[in-house]
Design a protein around this motif. Structure first.
Motif, PDB file in Angstrom:
ATOM      1  N   LEU B  33      45.355 -26.081  77.835  1.00 34.14           N
ATOM      2  CA  LEU B  33      44.936 -25.332  79.148  1.00 34.14           C
ATOM      3  C   LEU B  33      45.783 -23.792  79.169  1.00 34.14           C
ATOM      4  O   LEU B  33      45.302 -23.023  79.853  1.00 34.14           O
ATOM      5  CB  LEU B  33      45.519 -26.330  80.251  1.00 34.14           C
ATOM      6  N   ALA B  34      46.688 -23.974  78.583  1.00 31.18           N
ATOM      7  CA  ALA B  34      47.526 -22.505  78.629  1.00 31.18           C
ATOM      8  C   ALA B  34      46.647 -21.662  77.850  1.00 31.18           C
ATOM      9  O   ALA B  34      46.633 -20.234  78.340  1.00 31.18           O
ATOM     10  CB  ALA B  34      48.858 -22.601  78.038  1.00 31.18           C
ATOM     11  N   ARG B  38      44.571 -18.086  79.017  1.00 31.53           N
ATOM     12  CA  ARG B  38      44.740 -16.676  78.680  1.00 31.53           C
ATOM     13  C   ARG B  38      43.397 -16.335  78.213  1.00 31.53           C
ATOM     14  O   ARG B  38      43.192 -14.970  78.161  1.00 31.53           O
ATOM     15  CB  ARG B  38      45.862 -16.829  77.374  1.00 31.53           C
ATOM     16  N   HIS B  41      41.986 -15.056  81.191  1.00 29.40           N
ATOM     17  CA  HIS B  41      42.581 -13.880  81.419  1.00 29.40           C
ATOM     18  C   HIS B  41      42.249 -12.609  80.797  1.00 29.40           C
ATOM     19  O   HIS B  41      42.228 -11.441  81.057  1.00 29.40           O
ATOM     20  CB  HIS B  41      44.149 -14.244  81.611  1.00 29.40           C
ATOM     21  N   ALA B  42      42.031 -12.951  79.306  1.00 27.66           N
ATOM     22  CA  ALA B  42      41.579 -11.923  78.620  1.00 27.66           C
ATOM     23  C   ALA B  42      40.219 -10.888  78.802  1.00 27.66           C
ATOM     24  O   ALA B  42      40.267  -9.939  78.628  1.00 27.66           O
ATOM     25  CB  ALA B  42      41.469 -12.235  77.240  1.00 27.66           C
ATOM     26  N   GLN B  44      40.171 -10.073  81.856  1.00 24.99           N
ATOM     27  CA  GLN B  44      40.776  -8.845  82.755  1.00 24.99           C
ATOM     28  C   GLN B  44      39.796  -8.678  84.097  1.00 24.99           C
ATOM     29  O   GLN B  44      39.604  -7.541  84.678  1.00 24.99           O
ATOM     30  CB  GLN B  44      40.800  -7.506  81.954  1.00 24.99           C
ATOM     31  N   TYR B  48      46.489 -13.122  86.586  1.00 26.15           N
ATOM     32  CA  TYR B  48      46.768 -14.264  85.875  1.00 26.15           C
ATOM     33  C   TYR B  48      46.927 -15.623  86.541  1.00 26.15           C
ATOM     34  O   TYR B  48      46.479 -16.591  85.993  1.00 26.15           O
ATOM     35  CB  TYR B  48      48.126 -13.843  84.989  1.00 26.15           C
ATOM     36  N   LYS B  52      44.847 -18.711  85.241  1.00 27.40           N
ATOM     37  CA  LYS B  52      45.392 -20.063  85.122  1.00 27.40           C
ATOM     38  C   LYS B  52      44.847 -21.103  85.774  1.00 27.40           C
ATOM     39  O   LYS B  52      44.453 -22.229  85.172  1.00 27.40           O
ATOM     40  CB  LYS B  52      46.735 -19.860  85.721  1.00 27.40           C
ATOM     41  N   GLN B 102      38.116  -6.015  73.459  1.00 25.26           N
ATOM     42  CA  GLN B 102      38.300  -6.572  72.169  1.00 25.26           C
ATOM     43  C   GLN B 102      38.566  -8.098  72.302  1.00 25.26           C
ATOM     44  O   GLN B 102      39.897  -8.590  71.841  1.00 25.26           O
ATOM     45  CB  GLN B 102      39.073  -5.690  71.318  1.00 25.26           C
ATOM     46  N   SER B 110      39.684 -21.286  72.035  1.00 22.89           N
ATOM     47  CA  SER B 110      40.585 -20.577  73.031  1.00 22.89           C
ATOM     48  C   SER B 110      40.396 -19.260  73.456  1.00 22.89           C
ATOM     49  O   SER B 110      41.489 -18.492  74.219  1.00 22.89           O
ATOM     50  CB  SER B 110      41.944 -21.266  72.677  1.00 22.89           C
ATOM     51  N   GLY B 111      39.859 -18.613  72.414  1.00 24.61           N
ATOM     52  CA  GLY B 111      39.523 -16.913  72.744  1.00 24.61           C
ATOM     53  C   GLY B 111      40.633 -16.435  72.868  1.00 24.61           C
ATOM     54  O   GLY B 111      41.571 -16.422  72.220  1.00 24.61           O
ATOM     55  N   ALA B 113      42.429 -12.294  72.906  1.00 27.19           N
ATOM     56  CA  ALA B 113      42.343 -11.124  72.433  1.00 27.19           C
ATOM     57  C   ALA B 113      42.118 -11.100  70.810  1.00 27.19           C
ATOM     58  O   ALA B 113      42.566 -12.253  70.220  1.00 27.19           O
ATOM     59  CB  ALA B 113      43.477 -10.095  72.505  1.00 27.19           C
ATOM     60  N   ALA B 115      42.212 -10.242  66.863  1.00 24.77           N
ATOM     61  CA  ALA B 115      43.288  -9.665  65.965  1.00 24.77           C
ATOM     62  C   ALA B 115      42.389  -8.203  65.590  1.00 24.77           C
ATOM     63  O   ALA B 115      41.268  -8.042  65.549  1.00 24.77           O
ATOM     64  CB  ALA B 115      43.139 -10.367  64.618  1.00 24.77           C
ATOM     65  N   ALA B 116      43.392  -7.125  65.367  1.00 26.19           N
ATOM     66  CA  ALA B 116      42.997  -6.010  64.962  1.00 26.19           C
ATOM     67  C   ALA B 116      41.946  -5.794  63.952  1.00 26.19           C
ATOM     68  O   ALA B 116      42.367  -6.707  62.760  1.00 26.19           O
ATOM     69  CB  ALA B 116      43.970  -4.909  65.057  1.00 26.19           C
TER      70      ALA B 116
END
Lengths: 246, 157
Positions: B33-34, B38, B41-42, B44, B48, B52, B102, B110-111, B113, B115-116
């Protein structure tokens, strides 16, 4: 009974039947709808309760941690550079390879205060062994013995593949030994996962600060990214630090 | 087979498909769940602390919807709620895309951000969600299905 009358009776019966059926459909629709809403409400409530009641274990905060106990500082320079990293994150490793030395030098010559924030957002990438949390907790134990940077560097040098099982606790202790972390305290802290709850908390703080990915690089409170949200190059990083230093 | 006879079967397939979508989507998130928080939250779109709660509630809602569709209880309502959720998800992905974020959509994972250097795949995600929206649409329009609790309760054979 005339044929006409029979027809009328049959028709009346049909109408009554149809009404009964419609009534039943309405009743069933009403009650099933109520049930669905209730089920979904309860499901949501379960989710909320699970979240609120998550057992986080005993919180042991490393005494050497700064910045709301989320980071380990190197140097005391006037410009603050915060690095949020997950030891499982390959991009963090790339960043360390390219910019790590420069940052260490700037910290050593008194230009910056380098603050390392270990976080665990990639626990899912280690076959259930939660390598991100374990390694960050081990780093906290290393920090308590004054060897955060050394351990940090050796962890990145030995970074496991994403979606492997990560390094075992024994391996973490062994790597610690290789950089002079020979005490029983360190080994015990790694074995028992003493600082794991702290890692979870520090990761929460990371999220609360509205950061999402690793590495997140922050110079004097301002998040620094390259074009299109990319990791900043060493050049950009150095320039930004020089500008902040004035 | 006439059209009238074919529809309940088409709807049944749509119901099973949508049930699977929800069960898989929820099942993949419910264990962490954490991470789910996130992922929300990503985007935006919310602070948060709100993300949550959303991140914790969402996987359980998805699983519950999956189960309800699987047994076929109040199919039209569950299809309507599915359609509503899919619309919200699509809107979220579009907004992330428009803002140039991105991120991984966190639809079946869990999605969070990306990775670059990893490409976003918003287009594919939206098309896929539109497909799921279409399944919900079929059920909204023709909610009568085979092997459903609705059918049993209505006294259909």
């Amino acid at each position: 009974m005339s044929k006409a009358k029979r027809d009328r009776t049959a028709k009346a019966r049909q109408i009554v039947e149809a009404q009964k059926a419609a009534d039943r459909r309405r009743r069933v629709t009403l009650w099933t709808s109520v049930t669905v809403v209730l089920v979904l409400f309860v499901a949501g409530l379960v989710g909320y309760t699970v979240m609120a009641g998550r057992d986080e274990g005993e919180l042991v905060t490393p005494a050497s941690a700064v910045d709301e106990s989320t980071a380990f500082a190197v140097g005391t320079g006037p410009v603050t550079v915060d690095i949020y990293e997950d030891f499982m994150c390959p991009i963090c490793n790339n960043f360390e390879q390219s910019s790590g030395e420069t940052l260490t030098r700037l910290a050593a010559d008194g230009t910056i205060t380098l603050r390392y924030h270990p976080v665990s957002i990639l626990d899912r990438a280690s076959n259930g062994t939660r390598y991100s949390t374990r390694s960050a907790a081990a780093a906290a134990a290393a920090a308590e013995e004054g060897k955060f940077t050394e351990f940090h560097d050796v962890l990145f040098a030995n970074q496991p593949e994403e979606n492997s099982s990560g390094l075992s606790d024994e391996k973490l202790v062994e790597l610690g030994k290789s950089v002079g972390l020979t005490s029983e305290t360190f080994a015990t802290a790694v074995d028992e996962g003493t600082y794991e709850t702290w890692v979870t908390q520090a990761t929460e703080t990371f999220s609360k600060r509205d950061y999402n990915g690793t590495p997140t690089i922050v110079v004097d409170g301002e998040r620094l990214t390259g074009p299109e949200d990319s990791v900043p190059t060493t050049e950009l990083l150095t320039q930004t630090i020089e500008k902040a230093a004035g | 087979m006439t059209k009238e006879k074919a529809w309940p079967w088409i709807s049944t397939a749509a119901r099973a498909g949508l049930a699977a979508v929800w069960l898989i989507a929820g099942g993949l998130k419910v264990g962490d769940l954490a991470a789910s928080a996130r992922a929300v939250h990503a985007y935006q779109l919310m602070p948060y602390d709100v993300a949550k709660v959303v991140g914790a509630v969402q996987p359980f809602l998805e699983i519950a919807l999956g189960v309800l569709l699987l047994i076929g209880l109040s199919t039209r309502l569950t299809a309507a709620i599915s359609a509503l959720l899919m619309t919200i998800f699509i809107a979220g992905i579009v907004s992330a895309w428009a803002r140039g974020l991105q991120i991984d959509c966190g639809c079946f994972s869990s999605g969070g951000a990306l990775a670059a250097g990893t490409d976003t795949r918003y287009g594919i995600d939206i098309v896929r969600d539109l497909g799921f929206l279409a399944l919900s649409g079929i059920l909204l329009w023709r909610p009568r299905t085979r092997f459903s609790l609705d059918g049993v309760l209505m006294g259909e054979r």
